[in-house]
Design an enzyme around this catalytic site. Structure first.
Site, PDB file in Angstrom:
ATOM      1  N   SER A  74      47.648   2.796 -66.061  1.00 24.69           N
ATOM      2  CA  SER A  74      48.159   4.131 -65.945  1.00 24.69           C
ATOM      3  C   SER A  74      49.565   3.816 -65.831  1.00 24.69           C
ATOM      4  CB  SER A  74      47.781   4.630 -64.581  1.00 24.69           C
ATOM      5  OG  SER A  74      48.497   5.740 -64.114  1.00 24.69           O
ATOM      6  N   TYR A  82      45.831   3.814 -55.588  1.00 22.75           N
ATOM      7  CA  TYR A  82      45.611   4.176 -57.088  1.00 22.75           C
ATOM      8  C   TYR A  82      46.462   3.178 -58.023  1.00 22.75           C
ATOM      9  CZ  TYR A  82      45.247   6.534 -61.700  1.00 22.75           C
ATOM     10  OH  TYR A  82      44.880   6.555 -63.022  1.00 22.75           O
TER      11      TYR A  82
END
Length: 250
Positions: free
Chosen positions: A144, A157
């Site tokens: 990501s 995350y």
């Protein structure tokens, strides 16, 4: 099965029952690979495989929980039957509703669950399927861009996706002379089912920060993944490539 460059084999895509995962699985199947959709949700996974088969593509669904070693071992058993294994896309991850809490307010149980799925999962699947690879082979990890620039209220995350980046580099070093390349793709905030619960302020952050301001779609990513799975990427390994419309620039 054979891709346009003449490569043969099976490609496994984890978390391929919807969104980005399904888009990547569809493209791999269109490129001529036999595709295994490894998905936790049985209804979602079965529908995805049925959709691809309805297009005349070679697709198989295997229910898989990437956090469960036994489930991953059963995936390997099924892949062994289909073989030979050529490619793996480690896409499965927890993303729904993970933002909002500052690092000091994240519960230990929530942190551990996210790390188990997002960080340990790609390692566990790669470790278990690696003996099935027949060189040349390709592993593509989905990271990501949030791990590249940092973001408030998303520490667990970001930490999990940062681990994916580091894992990619470590695996690339170990597998380079064994004929298996390992790269990572770092998408930006992509419009799909998994991001429907992302707060509006984060969508606005991306809209205002991109060089290409339009929303990011799954189709913006799959071409790069197809390239990394293909023969022409044979000398590319250990790289992390952001696809986010210029939100981050190296």
């Amino acid at each position: 099965m054979t891709d346009p460059s003449g490569v043969t084999g099976t490609v496994v895509v984890t978390g391929a029952g919807r969104g980005l995962g399904l888009a990547m699985a569809r493209r791999a199947a269109e490129d001529g690979f036999r595709v295994v959709i490894a998905e936790l949700d049985p209804d979602r996974g079965a529908r995805a495989a049925e959709e691809l088969r309805g297009r005349g593509l070679d697709a198989h669904f295997v229910r898989c929980d990437v956090a469960d070693p036994g489930s991953v071992a059963r995936l390997a058993d099924r892949v062994r039957d289909l073989g030979p294994l050529y490619g793996l896309v480690n896409n499965a991850a927890l993303a729904n509703g993970v933002g909002g809490a500052e690092f000091q307010d994240i519960d230990v149980e929530v942190w551990d669950r996210l790390m188990t799925v997002n960080a340990r999962g790609p390692w566990l699947v790669s470790k278990t399927l690696y003996p099935l690879f027949r060189a040349p082979g390709r592993i593509v990890n989905i990271a990501s861009d949030a791990a590249l620039y940092g973001s408030p209220r998303l520490a667990h995350y970001i930490a999990s996706k940062g681990a994916v980046v580091a894992l990619t580099r470590a695996m690339a070093r170990e597998l380079g002379d064994r004929g298996v390349t390992v790269n990572a793709v770092a998408p930006g905030l992509t419009e799909c089912e998994a991001t429907e619960t992302v707060p509006g302020e984060r969508h606005q952050l991306y809209r205002s920060g991109r060089a290409i301001s339009r929303p990011q779609e799954p189709g913006d990513l799959i071409g790069l993944v197809a390239f990394l799975l293909g023969e022409e990427s044979r000398y590319l390994t250990g790289q992390v490539i952001a696809v986010n419309g210029g939100f981050t620039m190296n």
